[in-house]
Design an enzyme around this catalytic site. Structure first.
Site, PDB file in Angstrom:
ATOM      1  CE  LYS A  65     -65.772 -50.030 -31.553  1.00  0.00           C
ATOM      2  NZ  LYS A  65     -64.988 -49.268 -30.571  1.00  0.00           N
ATOM      3  N   GLY A  90     -61.847 -40.672 -28.071  1.00  0.00           N
ATOM      4  CA  GLY A  90     -60.631 -39.961 -27.693  1.00  0.00           C
ATOM      5  C   GLY A  90     -60.836 -38.636 -26.992  1.00  0.00           C
ATOM      6  CB  ALA A 128     -66.476 -43.746 -27.954  1.00  0.00           C
ATOM      7  N   GLY A 129     -65.355 -42.119 -25.365  1.00  0.00           N
ATOM      8  CA  GLY A 129     -65.509 -40.891 -24.598  1.00  0.00           C
ATOM      9  C   GLY A 129     -65.326 -41.046 -23.103  1.00  0.00           C
ATOM     10  CG  ASN A 162     -58.007 -47.710 -26.916  1.00  0.00           C
ATOM     11  OD1 ASN A 162     -58.009 -48.161 -28.046  1.00  0.00           O
ATOM     12  ND2 ASN A 162     -56.849 -47.520 -26.286  1.00  0.00           N
ATOM     13  CB  THR A 163     -58.461 -42.427 -25.421  1.00  0.00           C
ATOM     14  OG1 THR A 163     -58.660 -42.714 -26.807  1.00  0.00           O
ATOM     15  CG2 THR A 163     -57.633 -41.159 -25.274  1.00  0.00           C
TER      16      THR A 163
END
Lengths: 263, 66
Positions: free
Chosen positions: A95, A156, A182-183, A204-205
């Protein structure tokens, strides 16, 4: 079945391994998510207090390992991290993440493209993290990226697919899989990404910071499955005018006019 | 001799090898990636190469990340 660089994945949910409270929680999340692709980062070992080796926590029989180049601020640093990652893991999957500004963590388009060109030549399977720029997406594909990973919102932030319009254009024009990365802050947002045609999402977050990460991972798993099924089934068109869902003829209320009841 | 180890300047005895340092820190060699003066070291090189004054050593590992 999702195919990236000739490899098949049953799951369209990719998981990031950062921010978890413990390796134990991370392991349970991976199981609950049914993910087959996980990202990891490279960092200096804390020599005063060496942390557990994360590799031993991930069952690489079921799961593909995807090292990231987080921390790289330009193509030179990204290529250096990529070579370290390949040597350390034995995988050439990567990545690519080039984020010069720590406040926004937005990916630099120019350095990302430069690094993609170089890393593809060096035999890496490159999945570049990018802003949701449709023209950049095509350039990265021309350079040999195995997939493109446009952001929904900065890392995040849990803001969702704020880049929906651009992501839809990227999907329409793409010759490789599109992974919204992301997001994504909620399962509904992951489902939305899948409903508009994304091939996968990376989360992830939103999972790691939940008070119950394992349940959240399962929720995301279901949302991604549901979103993809809906996309494949075909979503109804949106309209600004109403269109009755019950029949418009044979109303018994036509006979109640004598009551003066508005209907 | 003085080397840069993970960004810190540290004194070590002459002819220290990377294997010596990993053993001292109780780190399994096959769980880390080692870079000496910006060159990746193979597992074999970890105890063959003796560090010199002014060397820059990075001991790196995979960690959680998105």
């Amino acid at each position: 079945m999702l195919t990236i660089a000739g490899e098949e994945f049953s799951s369209r949910l990719f998981i990031g391994t950062g921010k978890f409270a413990s390796p134990q929680v991370m392991r349970e999340v991976l199981v609950a998510s049914k993910s087959e692709m996980v990202t990891v980062a490279l960092r200096r070992v804390n020599l005063e207090n060496p942390e557990d080796d994360i590799m031993s926590q991930i069952d690489t029989g079921e799961t593909r390992f995807l090292p990231n180049t987080s921390g790289a601020r330009d193509a030179v640093e990204a290529v250096r991290l990529a070579e370290l990652a390949r040597a350390g893991s034995g995988t050439n999957w990567l990545k690519l993440e080039v984020t010069p500004d720590p406040r926004t963590l937005l990916p630099c388009p120019i350095e990302t493209l430069k690094a993609t060109e170089e890393l593809v030549k060096k035999g890496f399977i490159v999945l570049p993290y990018m802003n949701a720029d449709p023209i950049l997406a095509l350039k990265l594909q021309d350079a040999g990226a195995a997939a493109v990973m446009p952001l929904g919102a900065p890392i995040g932030t849990n803001l969702g697919v704020t880049t929906r319009l651009q992501v839809e254009i990227i999907i329409e024009q793409a010759r490789v899989p599109v992974v919204v990365d992301a997001g994504i802050g909620a399962p509904s947002q992951a489902a939305l990404a899948m409903e508009i045609g994304a091939d996968a999402v990376l989360v992830n977050t939103a999972i790691a910071v939940s008070p119950n990460p394992v349940a959240m991972a399962e929720a995301f798993c279901q949302a991604v499955t549901a979103g993809r099924m809906a996309y494949e089934a075909g979503l109804g068109r949106q309209s600004s005018m109403a269109s009755a869902s019950s029949p418009t003829t044979g109303n018994i209320t036509a006979d109640l006019d004598f009551l003066g009841v508005p209907c | 001799m003085k080397i840069q180890l993970n960004g810190q300047s540290i004194d070590y005895a002459d002819n220290t090898s990377v294997t010596d340092i990993l053993a001292e820190k109780k780190i399994e060699p096959n769980t880390v990636i080692v870079e000496l003066n910006r060159t990746l070291l193979t597992v074999d090189q970890l105890d063959q190469i003796c560090l010199k004054d002014g060397d820059t050593l990075e001991i790196i590992r995979f960690v959680g990340g998105g």
